[in-house]
Scaffold this active site. Sequence first.
Site, PDB file in Angstrom:
ATOM      1  N   ASP A   1      18.838  57.843  72.322  1.00 17.05           N
ATOM      2  CA  ASP A   1      18.693  58.176  70.888  1.00 17.05           C
ATOM      3  C   ASP A   1      19.541  59.379  70.479  1.00 17.05           C
ATOM      4  O   ASP A   1      20.261  59.324  69.482  1.00 17.05           O
ATOM      5  CB  ASP A   1      17.214  58.319  70.464  1.00 17.05           C
ATOM      6  CG  ASP A   1      16.419  59.401  71.158  1.00 17.05           C
ATOM      7  OD1 ASP A   1      16.920  60.016  72.134  1.00 17.05           O
ATOM      8  OD2 ASP A   1      15.267  59.642  70.726  1.00 17.05           O
TER       9      ASP A   1
ATOM     10  N   SER B   1       2.898  63.619  70.367  1.00 16.94           N
ATOM     11  CA  SER B   1       3.456  64.609  69.435  1.00 16.94           C
ATOM     12  C   SER B   1       4.027  63.932  68.191  1.00 16.94           C
ATOM     13  O   SER B   1       3.784  64.380  67.066  1.00 16.94           O
ATOM     14  CB  SER B   1       4.515  65.468  70.121  1.00 16.94           C
ATOM     15  OG  SER B   1       5.512  64.668  70.695  1.00 16.94           O
TER      16      SER B   1
ATOM     17  N   ASP C   1      10.998  58.552  68.654  1.00 13.61           N
ATOM     18  CA  ASP C   1       9.532  58.519  68.624  1.00 13.61           C
ATOM     19  C   ASP C   1       9.015  58.564  67.189  1.00 13.61           C
ATOM     20  O   ASP C   1       8.077  57.852  66.832  1.00 13.61           O
ATOM     21  CB  ASP C   1       8.963  59.693  69.425  1.00 13.61           C
ATOM     22  CG  ASP C   1       9.502  59.735  70.843  1.00 13.61           C
ATOM     23  OD1 ASP C   1      10.018  58.703  71.307  1.00 13.61           O
ATOM     24  OD2 ASP C   1       9.422  60.801  71.475  1.00 13.61           O
TER      25      ASP C   1
ATOM     26  N   GLU D   1       9.877  69.097  65.753  1.00 15.00           N
ATOM     27  CA  GLU D   1       9.850  69.076  67.218  1.00 15.00           C
ATOM     28  C   GLU D   1      10.979  69.924  67.805  1.00 15.00           C
ATOM     29  O   GLU D   1      10.783  70.678  68.749  1.00 15.00           O
ATOM     30  CB  GLU D   1       9.970  67.619  67.679  1.00 15.00           C
ATOM     31  CG  GLU D   1       9.889  67.455  69.160  1.00 15.00           C
ATOM     32  CD  GLU D   1       8.789  66.502  69.593  1.00 15.00           C
ATOM     33  OE1 GLU D   1       8.162  65.864  68.732  1.00 15.00           O
ATOM     34  OE2 GLU D   1       8.562  66.419  70.800  1.00 15.00           O
TER      35      GLU D   1
HETATM   36  C1  GLA Z   1      11.410  61.584  74.520  1.00  8.73           C
HETATM   37  C2  GLA Z   1      12.106  62.036  73.240  1.00  8.73           C
HETATM   38  C3  GLA Z   1      12.880  60.892  72.592  1.00  8.73           C
HETATM   39  C4  GLA Z   1      13.785  60.198  73.598  1.00  8.73           C
HETATM   40  C5  GLA Z   1      13.024  59.877  74.885  1.00  8.73           C
HETATM   41  C6  GLA Z   1      13.919  59.341  75.947  1.00  8.73           C
HETATM   42  O1  GLA Z   1      10.413  60.656  74.202  1.00  8.73           O
HETATM   43  O2  GLA Z   1      11.155  62.527  72.321  1.00  8.73           O
HETATM   44  O3  GLA Z   1      13.605  61.381  71.502  1.00  8.73           O
HETATM   45  O4  GLA Z   1      14.920  60.974  73.862  1.00  8.73           O
HETATM   46  O5  GLA Z   1      12.351  61.015  75.403  1.00  8.73           O
HETATM   47  O6  GLA Z   1      14.404  58.087  75.592  1.00  8.73           O
END
Ligand code: GLA
Length: 402
Positions: A42, A149, A193, A181
């Site tokens: 991402d 979160s 997320d 975040e």
């Molecule tokens: C965490 C981060 C996401 C992403 C994942 C790995 O969940 O919050 O933004 O980078 O790790 O894919």
Amino acid sequence: MTATDTRTAGAARALFRERFGTEATGTWSAPGRVNLIGEHTDYNDGFVLPFAIQHRTHVALAPRADHRIRVATGFPGAAESDAAPVEAGLAELHALFPARRDEIPEWARYPLGVAWALLEAAAIDPGSVAGVDLAFASDVPVGAGLSSSAAIEAATAVALAETWGVDLDRAALARVGRRAENEAVGAPTGIMDQMASLRGRADAAIFLDCRSLEAQVVDLGFAAAGLELVVIDTGVKHSHATGGYGERRAACERGAAALGVPALRDVTPDDLPRLAQLVDDVTFRRVRHVVTEDQRVLDTVRTLREQGPTAIGDLLVASHASMRDDFEISVPELDTAVDAALSAGAVGARMTGGGFGGAAIALVARDRVDAVRDAATAAFAASGFAAPTIFTVTPSAGAARD
Ligand code: GLA
């Protein structure tokens, strides 16, 4: 709402009453997520395929007559569960974040950070909107890599946006959550997320282009294919605000810089031989994970559409191997969970989320779920690991007013 949702929303209202001495005027909620495939892509402007799960965080809210914000929580993971609500003036938030965030208890940085980022994103004068009291209750497992979160952030974002009459679309609210975040909490995470929590759909995954934030709904069809998605929570806790996550991100940025592109999204497998001449072996393997993982997301979407979910197993397994060997973010407990699930007949399995702990997922025929559960439990015991927590998840709807 499901019976569990009604109960958790009721818990948020009860906590509101207990801590603030009045009734909330509404409740909103947002889900955790499982990422089916597309890990650490991402923040490289790449592709991800997460889905929202049935576990949700509910927030009970009432406006105040002044311009202050108070937040209270009773859910596990908040050390301050019995303490007084955390309070700030809306106009103070910009001085607190990010410079003085250490003054705020860690869990409260999420909702207060969202309030701050939302005021900024919508260019709102804090003196022009009502203060708010917020009380949270959740059944999203904390520290399991299921985005507890993001569930807080998304629930707070939709509740405040509606209360303050902010007209931002879901992608903009996701950016608000990510900013909270990144800057209020200090975890250098991407947008997956928050988008999953805000855009989730029942029975479907969200195929997200993290550069354009264009989101397509992809039917999963697990139930029709007789499949269950099993989560094996290793119980190994992780934090993305420290250490490994940021180091991986830095390695990706080094790789992109070496190739002269804005992000690893712009690198194809054909570029890898050239990259091998330009960077050290560790950086090369970090990049190779991201580049091949982007391709696996595209392949998974195509396979789901053309052949259905039973055909994606090998892609899930290849994703795990890439994270274990090239990106090096797995831990022995996650490898044990994946191996045990596969040996008990899972269609596919991989760790999910940022890594260094958290959960693995396994795609399993309904009549093999008990066998996978037993195999994982036995393998953990044989390795001397604490017993994992094992449950199934259902692709579910995104953030909304209850
Ligand atoms: C965490 C981060 C996401 C992403 C994942 C790995 O969940 O919050 O933004 O980078 O790790 O894919």
